[in-house]
Design a protein around this motif. Structure first.
Motif, PDB file in Angstrom:
ATOM      1  N   THR A  33       0.830  -1.201   0.000  1.00 15.37           N
ATOM      2  CA  THR A  33       0.000   0.000   0.000  1.00 15.37           C
ATOM      3  C   THR A  33       0.867   1.255   0.000  1.00 15.37           C
ATOM      4  O   THR A  33       0.584   2.214  -0.716  1.00 15.37           O
ATOM      5  CB  THR A  33      -0.933  -0.008   1.239  1.00 15.37           C
ATOM      6  OG1 THR A  33      -1.759  -1.169   1.173  1.00 15.37           O
ATOM      7  CG2 THR A  33      -1.797   1.222   1.297  1.00 15.37           C
ATOM      8  N   ALA A  68      -2.443   6.462   2.202  1.00 20.31           N
ATOM      9  CA  ALA A  68      -1.857   5.134   2.005  1.00 20.31           C
ATOM     10  C   ALA A  68      -0.548   4.979   2.774  1.00 20.31           C
ATOM     11  O   ALA A  68      -0.316   3.956   3.421  1.00 20.31           O
ATOM     12  CB  ALA A  68      -1.629   4.879   0.512  1.00 20.31           C
ATOM     13  N   SER A 100     -10.393   1.450   5.223  1.00 15.68           N
ATOM     14  CA  SER A 100      -9.906   2.391   4.211  1.00 15.68           C
ATOM     15  C   SER A 100      -9.725   1.678   2.871  1.00 15.68           C
ATOM     16  O   SER A 100      -9.970   2.257   1.810  1.00 15.68           O
ATOM     17  CB  SER A 100      -8.608   3.064   4.659  1.00 15.68           C
ATOM     18  OG  SER A 100      -7.542   2.164   4.655  1.00 15.68           O
ATOM     19  N   GLN A 101      -9.357   0.411   2.908  1.00 15.95           N
ATOM     20  CA  GLN A 101      -9.241  -0.366   1.675  1.00 15.95           C
ATOM     21  C   GLN A 101     -10.615  -0.636   1.062  1.00 15.95           C
ATOM     22  O   GLN A 101     -10.760  -0.645  -0.165  1.00 15.95           O
ATOM     23  CB  GLN A 101      -8.492  -1.675   1.924  1.00 15.95           C
ATOM     24  CG  GLN A 101      -7.048  -1.500   2.305  1.00 15.95           C
ATOM     25  CD  GLN A 101      -6.195  -0.909   1.194  1.00 15.95           C
ATOM     26  OE1 GLN A 101      -6.574  -0.902   0.038  1.00 15.95           O
ATOM     27  NE2 GLN A 101      -5.033  -0.403   1.555  1.00 15.95           N
ATOM     28  N   ASP A 104     -11.333   2.227  -0.934  1.00 11.94           N
ATOM     29  CA  ASP A 104     -10.632   2.159  -2.223  1.00 11.94           C
ATOM     30  C   ASP A 104     -11.376   1.257  -3.204  1.00 11.94           C
ATOM     31  O   ASP A 104     -11.421   1.546  -4.404  1.00 11.94           O
ATOM     32  CB  ASP A 104      -9.202   1.653  -2.035  1.00 11.94           C
ATOM     33  CG  ASP A 104      -8.276   2.702  -1.444  1.00 11.94           C
ATOM     34  OD1 ASP A 104      -8.680   3.879  -1.342  1.00 11.94           O
ATOM     35  OD2 ASP A 104      -7.135   2.342  -1.091  1.00 11.94           O
ATOM     36  N   GLY A 120      -7.515  -3.080  -3.561  1.00  9.07           N
ATOM     37  CA  GLY A 120      -8.186  -2.700  -2.324  1.00  9.07           C
ATOM     38  C   GLY A 120      -8.932  -3.872  -1.704  1.00  9.07           C
ATOM     39  O   GLY A 120      -8.926  -4.056  -0.483  1.00  9.07           O
ATOM     40  N   CYS A 123      -6.360  -6.288  -0.088  1.00 10.56           N
ATOM     41  CA  CYS A 123      -5.855  -5.731   1.175  1.00 10.56           C
ATOM     42  C   CYS A 123      -6.942  -5.708   2.251  1.00 10.56           C
ATOM     43  O   CYS A 123      -6.663  -6.001   3.418  1.00 10.56           O
ATOM     44  CB  CYS A 123      -5.307  -4.325   0.955  1.00 10.56           C
ATOM     45  SG  CYS A 123      -3.759  -4.297   0.030  1.00 10.56           S
ATOM     46  N   ALA A 124      -8.169  -5.375   1.863  1.00 14.60           N
ATOM     47  CA  ALA A 124      -9.269  -5.351   2.834  1.00 14.60           C
ATOM     48  C   ALA A 124      -9.514  -6.742   3.411  1.00 14.60           C
ATOM     49  O   ALA A 124      -9.707  -6.902   4.620  1.00 14.60           O
ATOM     50  CB  ALA A 124     -10.551  -4.817   2.183  1.00 14.60           C
TER      51      ALA A 124
END
Length: 137
Positions: A33, A68, A100-101, A104, A120, A123-124
Motif C-alpha cells: 500500500t 496510504a 480504508s481499503q 478504495d 483494495g 488488502c481489505a
C-alpha cells in the motif's frame, strides 16, 4: 522465557507460527500500500486510470498517497511490534486499514479503475480477516 524491562519482569511467550504468518502478511500488504501510494504521485495515471492528468487528479493522488503511506506505515510498525508480543493497538489499526481499503474498492468500482478495486479488495480481506482471526485467537 522471562524478559526484564525497566526493573519489571515480564513473562514473554513465543508467537505462534500461524500468528507470525498473519502478522507478516499484514506487514507485506501494508508495505505494498505504501509503495502504491508513492507510485501514484510519481505516475498519477496509475491510480486515475484516465488519459489526462489535471489539477483534480493530482490533488486526489496526493491525498491518496498521504492516506496510504500513513496507514501503511502504522500497520507495518504495529504488526512488527506484535511479533514481539506487544499487540496493543493492533486490532483497531487493522480495522481502520481494512475499512480504508474498502473505501478504495468503492472508489475503484465507481470510477472504473479495476486495479484499485482488486488491490483494495485483496488488502481489505487480509486486514479485516486478520482482525477477525486475531480477535478470536
Amino acid at each position: 522465557m522471562i524478559q526484564k524491562q525497566n526493573d519489571y519482569q515480564i513473562e514473554v511467550t513465543p508467537v505462534s507460527r500461524t500468528r507470525r504468518v498473519v502478522l507478516l502478511l499484514n506487514v507485506f500488504f501494508a508495505l505494498i500500500t505504501v509503495v502504491f501510494g508513492i507510485l501514484a504521485v510519481v505516475d498519477p495515471l496509475l491510480v486515475s486510470g484516465h488519459g489526462t492528468v489535471n489539477a483534480t487528479v493530482e490533488l486526489y493522488v496526493q491525498a491518496y498517497m498521504v492516506r496510504a503511506v500513513s496507514i501503511g506505515v502504522v500497520v507495518a510498525v504495529v504488526a512488527v511490534m506484535a511479533l514481539r508480543r506487544d499487540a496493543r493497538g493492533l486490532l483497531p489499526v487493522l480495522l481502520v486499514a481494512g475499512l480504508s481499503q474498502v473505501g478504495d474498492v468503492v472508489i475503484g468500482v465507481s470510477q472504473g479503475i479495476p486495479g484499485m478495486a482488486a488491490g483494495g479488495l485483496l488488502c481489505a480481506v487480509v486486514h479485516l480477516g486478520s482482525a477477525a482471526w486475531l480477535r478470536r485467537s
